[in-house]
Design a protein around this motif. Structure first.
Motif, PDB file in Angstrom:
ATOM      1  N   GLY A  85       0.811  -1.209   0.000  1.00 14.19           N
ATOM      2  CA  GLY A  85       0.000   0.000   0.000  1.00 14.19           C
ATOM      3  C   GLY A  85       0.847   1.262   0.000  1.00 14.19           C
ATOM      4  N   HIS A 279      -6.592  -0.812  -5.683  1.00 17.05           N
ATOM      5  CA  HIS A 279      -5.350  -1.401  -5.186  1.00 17.05           C
ATOM      6  C   HIS A 279      -5.560  -2.798  -4.592  1.00 17.05           C
ATOM      7  CE1 HIS A 279      -1.130  -0.903  -3.904  1.00 17.05           C
ATOM      8  NE2 HIS A 279      -1.474  -1.651  -2.873  1.00 17.05           N
ATOM      9  N   PRO A 421      -5.107   3.092   0.369  1.00 18.77           N
ATOM     10  CA  PRO A 421      -4.580   1.726   0.221  1.00 18.77           C
ATOM     11  C   PRO A 421      -3.698   1.318   1.398  1.00 18.77           C
ATOM     12  CG  PRO A 421      -4.339   2.956  -1.833  1.00 18.77           C
ATOM     13  CD  PRO A 421      -4.727   3.946  -0.781  1.00 18.77           C
TER      14      PRO A 421
END
Length: 484
Positions: A85, A279, A421
């Protein structure tokens, strides 16, 4: 055929009704007047939008090529969920830091050459990152951050160029074409990243060597074909808008514009959700497949399909249909309600929340049902992509538009997909912390973390409803200021 009247009533000093374009006649006199003002033909204006669409497309293809290759990157760099992330967060932090720079330059300098410089540097950085060995994760992270140069240049400048070429409904349609590149680019990036990496044996380095060549083509198109319009040319007959104000004075004026501020916060919730889903969707559905077909192998088409291809196609289709539908619905609703733009955005956000919740919940039991529900949720979410930019351009004067785009980029990404994310990854890791690892726990942790998006979607609907309260007033105020 409708005639074109001046926008100012000289006796009263008030705005008269704007010129109407008879769309059934194609290039009507009022539309022709616009292109006479800009000095750029209708054909060249359309081609310019096509070039800007192409730039937007390849930028998002690069961004989501990384997402499509995420399982390979995690294995190569030995990353956890929070680490993967961080890739998106680093890119968007750079993007946000450079956006105000290009926003200021875009309101004062030649926008065509700024685009060329930004895209050239962007292409060089992407190509350089493709040669980084697996043991240098920190260097790859740094290079992904520098990719924000190109994204900051075109995102702040391109919408203002389109606004200076078209007015009214034509502008809305051209903006919808430009923003359709986002979901289409995302979907193509998913598919290309996953398929190309798989085809060459898992070597993700080669997937980053396609986009730089497309970037050089974009620079050549800009230099050879594009002609930059004067700022505000489409809205004023012969009057050029020059900005002699400081950046801070422009920002202060924007902060006092409630329609701009509230729609920007609403768009921030859109980026939060889209960043999280784009994501983590592939990882989420891969984990769901492990649970569904671990003990009972499935031979149907949905079981044997590649999630990157399915989600990529969902992104492309919902983007094309959703962005176009949002503009057309808003255009027709605007005839009976001047606050239509904000209300359509609000309905899209509030409507997407239950479908996202059901999609996340049912993925454990049926991939088909989950994919159908996430398709509907994404379709409702994309209704507002072009409309939000149309709101910005209608409530902000021409000489501040690039700065407004930059400010919207900073806020929407800083509070949206720059950290969403990473937040989802951290929440997923925290849910699993201290518990025995299992396939069910891997799935549930990511499922519960992604449910944050449902609440954010409802909050976004509230921001757009608040925007509707001020939209009509702020549009009239911007029109009066634009007319001098």
């Amino acid at each position: 055929m409708a005639s074109c009247h001046e926008n100012i009533d000289e006796e009263k000093g008030l705005l008269a009704p704007p010129c109407e374009i008879n769309e059934d006649d194609g290039e009507s006199p009022s539309a022709q007047d616009v292109h006479d003002r800009t000095g750029i033909s209708y054909t060249r204006s359309i081609i310019t939008v096509g070039i800007l669409f192409y730039i937007n497309l390849i930028s998002y293809m690069d961004r989501f090529t990384i997402t499509g290759t995420l399982p390979y990157l995690q294995k190569s760099f030995n990353m956890k969920d929070s680490g993967s992330g961080l890739l998106q967060a680093v890119f968007l932090c750079s993007f946000m830091l450079l956006a105000p720079v290009f926003g200021y330059l875009g309101d004062h300098w030649n926008r065509k050459y700024l685009l060329c410089i930004g895209i050239t540097l962007w292409s060089a950085v992407i190509l350089g990152s493709s040669f980084i060995p697996d043991e240098y994760y920190w260097l790859f992270l740094l290079m992904r951050g520098l990719v924000g140069i190109g994204a900051a240049s075109y995102s702040t400048i391109a919408p203002s160029i389109i606004a200076d070429l078209f007015i009214a409904d034509q502008r809305s349609r051209m903006l919808s074409i430009f923003w359709t590149a986002i979901p289409v680019g995302c979907g193509l990036g998913y598919i290309m990243g996953a398929k190309l990496t798989s085809a060459i044996g898992g070597d993700w380095h080669w997937t980053l060597r396609v986009i730089p060549g497309l970037g050089i083509i974009a620079v050549l198109l800009l230099l050879l074909i594009m002609k930059e319009p004067s700022r505000g040319a489409a809205e004023q007959n012969g009057q050029k808008h020059t900005n002699n104000n400081s950046w801070m004075s422009d920002v202060k004026a924007l902060l006092k514009n409630p329609s701009f501020m509230l729609s920007m916060l609403g768009f921030t919730t859109v980026t939060f959700i889209s960043g999280s889903l784009s994501h983590w969707a592939l990882s989420f559905y891969k984990r769901a497949r492990v649970l569904l077909y671990r003990g009972d192998p499935c031979q149907t088409v949905i079981c044997q399909s590649d999630d990157s291809q399915i989600f990529g196609m969902i992104t492309i289709i919902t983007g094309i249909v959703g962005v176009g539908a949002g503009v057309e619905i808003s255009k027709r609703f605007r005839k009976v309600n001047p606050r239509a733009d904000a209300l359509v955005c609000a309905c899209g956000m509030l409507g997407s929340a239950p479908f996202l919740l059901l999609a996340l919940t049912l993925a454990r039991f049926s991939l088909v049902a989950s994919y159908i529900l996430i398709f509907i949720g994404a379709l409702l979410l994309t209704l507002n992509f072009a409309i939000v930019d149309d709101i910005l351009l209608s409530v902000v004067t021409p000489r501040r538009r690039s700065t407004a785009e930059a400010l919207q980029i900073i806020v929407s990404h800083l509070l949206g997909d720059a950290w969403s994310p990473y937040l989802i990854g951290v929440l997923s890791d925290l849910i699993r912390k201290g518990k025995p690892e299992s396939d069910l726990l891997m799935f549930n942790s990511l499922q519960y973390a992604l449910m944050v998006c449902v609440f954010v979607s409802a909050i976004g609907g509230g921001f757009f409803l608040a925007t509707a309260l001020f939209l009509e007033r702020d549009r009239k105020r911007a029109d009066i200021e634009s007319q001098g």
